[in-house]
Design a protein around this motif. Structure first.
Motif, PDB file in Angstrom:
ATOM      1  N   LEU A  14       0.073  -0.967  -0.084  1.00  0.00           N
ATOM      2  CA  LEU A  14       0.011  -0.401  -0.160  1.00  0.00           C
ATOM      3  C   LEU A  14       0.918   1.913   0.274  1.00  0.00           C
ATOM      4  O   LEU A  14       0.128   2.466  -0.889  1.00  0.00           O
ATOM      5  N   PHE A  15       1.544   1.584   0.940  1.00  0.00           N
ATOM      6  CA  PHE A  15       3.312   2.529   0.952  1.00  0.00           C
ATOM      7  C   PHE A  15       3.205   2.306  -0.724  1.00  0.00           C
ATOM      8  O   PHE A  15       3.703   4.246  -1.286  1.00  0.00           O
ATOM      9  N   ILE A  16       3.941   1.836  -1.459  1.00  0.00           N
ATOM     10  CA  ILE A  16       4.583   2.015  -2.866  1.00  0.00           C
ATOM     11  C   ILE A  16       2.944   2.142  -3.317  1.00  0.00           C
ATOM     12  O   ILE A  16       3.874   2.735  -4.678  1.00  0.00           O
ATOM     13  N   VAL A  17       2.063   2.148  -3.480  1.00  0.00           N
ATOM     14  CA  VAL A  17       1.595   2.321  -4.444  1.00  0.00           C
ATOM     15  C   VAL A  17       0.668   3.885  -3.878  1.00  0.00           C
ATOM     16  O   VAL A  17       0.770   4.599  -5.071  1.00  0.00           O
ATOM     17  N   VAL A  18       0.987   4.008  -2.905  1.00  0.00           N
ATOM     18  CA  VAL A  18       0.839   5.211  -2.652  1.00  0.00           C
ATOM     19  C   VAL A  18       1.720   5.980  -3.094  1.00  0.00           C
ATOM     20  O   VAL A  18       1.662   7.523  -3.509  1.00  0.00           O
ATOM     21  N   LEU A  19       2.908   6.188  -3.313  1.00  0.00           N
ATOM     22  CA  LEU A  19       4.211   6.907  -3.489  1.00  0.00           C
ATOM     23  C   LEU A  19       4.376   6.814  -4.756  1.00  0.00           C
ATOM     24  O   LEU A  19       3.878   7.696  -5.008  1.00  0.00           O
ATOM     25  N   LEU A  20       4.561   5.628  -5.580  1.00  0.00           N
ATOM     26  CA  LEU A  20       4.281   5.806  -6.940  1.00  0.00           C
ATOM     27  C   LEU A  20       3.343   6.388  -7.532  1.00  0.00           C
ATOM     28  O   LEU A  20       3.247   7.429  -8.175  1.00  0.00           O
ATOM     29  N   LEU A  21       1.972   6.746  -6.858  1.00  0.00           N
ATOM     30  CA  LEU A  21       0.859   7.676  -7.617  1.00  0.00           C
ATOM     31  C   LEU A  21       1.311   8.914  -7.117  1.00  0.00           C
ATOM     32  O   LEU A  21       1.258   9.936  -7.991  1.00  0.00           O
ATOM     33  N   SER A  22       1.503   9.281  -5.981  1.00  0.00           N
ATOM     34  CA  SER A  22       1.672  10.767  -5.816  1.00  0.00           C
ATOM     35  C   SER A  22       3.237  11.283  -6.479  1.00  0.00           C
ATOM     36  O   SER A  22       3.456  12.497  -7.868  1.00  0.00           O
ATOM     37  N   LEU A  23       4.212  10.029  -6.811  1.00  0.00           N
ATOM     38  CA  LEU A  23       5.263  10.758  -8.072  1.00  0.00           C
ATOM     39  C   LEU A  23       4.510  11.021  -8.996  1.00  0.00           C
ATOM     40  O   LEU A  23       5.217  11.589 -10.327  1.00  0.00           O
ATOM     41  N   LEU A  24       3.495   9.944  -9.727  1.00  0.00           N
ATOM     42  CA  LEU A  24       2.934  10.312 -11.456  1.00  0.00           C
ATOM     43  C   LEU A  24       2.075  11.686 -11.204  1.00  0.00           C
ATOM     44  O   LEU A  24       2.463  11.929 -12.402  1.00  0.00           O
TER      45      LEU A  24
END
Length: 160
Positions: A38-48
């Motif tokens: 979940l942390f990785i998904v949120v981080l990737l979406l924020s960067l996108l």
């Protein structure tokens, strides 16, 4: 007696609540995996999202980037033609001939020998340089806003 009562009250008031501590809290197996995912998904979406905003801001005015949306037409300049500005009458200031005491654009007093332009309809006076700069961006009197338009067939100024 008072001192023993005070010591009892101070002992009764606890700053530390061991019943609220969760010393047995542990994350095992799949739960830890789900938190990390979940942390990785949120981080990737924020960067996108950050990248997309940067891309849009940098390429907003770039004509090489094609867009499916039509670009709005540029507004027409609102000022007068330079020939029309030069056609305005210019007079020299004399103390007896000028009822107004200062230019409404630059707020400097008229002095003898200053070149002023008189707008046709309203007869307002301005320094030539001041009103020339104003009329290059606006087609109205700076003081009363009376419109000044040019008839394309005739080389004279028409006021409304």
């Amino acid at each position: 007696m008072a001192s023993s009562k005070e010591s009892e009250e101070s002992e009764a008031f606890h700053w530390h609540f061991p019943e609220l501590e969760d010393i047995h809290f542990e994350i095992h197996g799949k739960t830890l995996y789900y938190f990390i995912a979940l942390f990785i998904v949120v981080l990737l979406l924020s960067l996108l999202v950050i990248y997309w905003r940067w891309f849009r801001r940098c390429h907003r005015d770039n004509p090489t980037v094609t867009s499916h949306a039509p670009t709005p037409p540029r507004p027409q300049p609102r000022g007068l033609d330079p020939a029309a500005i030069r056609a305005l009458p210019v007079t020299l200031v004399t103390n007896a001939a000028v009822p107004e005491t200062d230019c409404s654009i630059c707020l400097v007093k008229f002095e003898d020998g200053d070149k002023v332009k008189v707008l046709p309809q309203c007869q307002h006076l301005y320094h030539s340089e001041c009103v020339d700069q104003w009329l290059s961006t606006e087609s109205s009197c700076p003081l009363c806003r009376s419109s000044i338009q040019i008839d394309s067939d005739l080389p004279q100024i028409i006021t409304q």
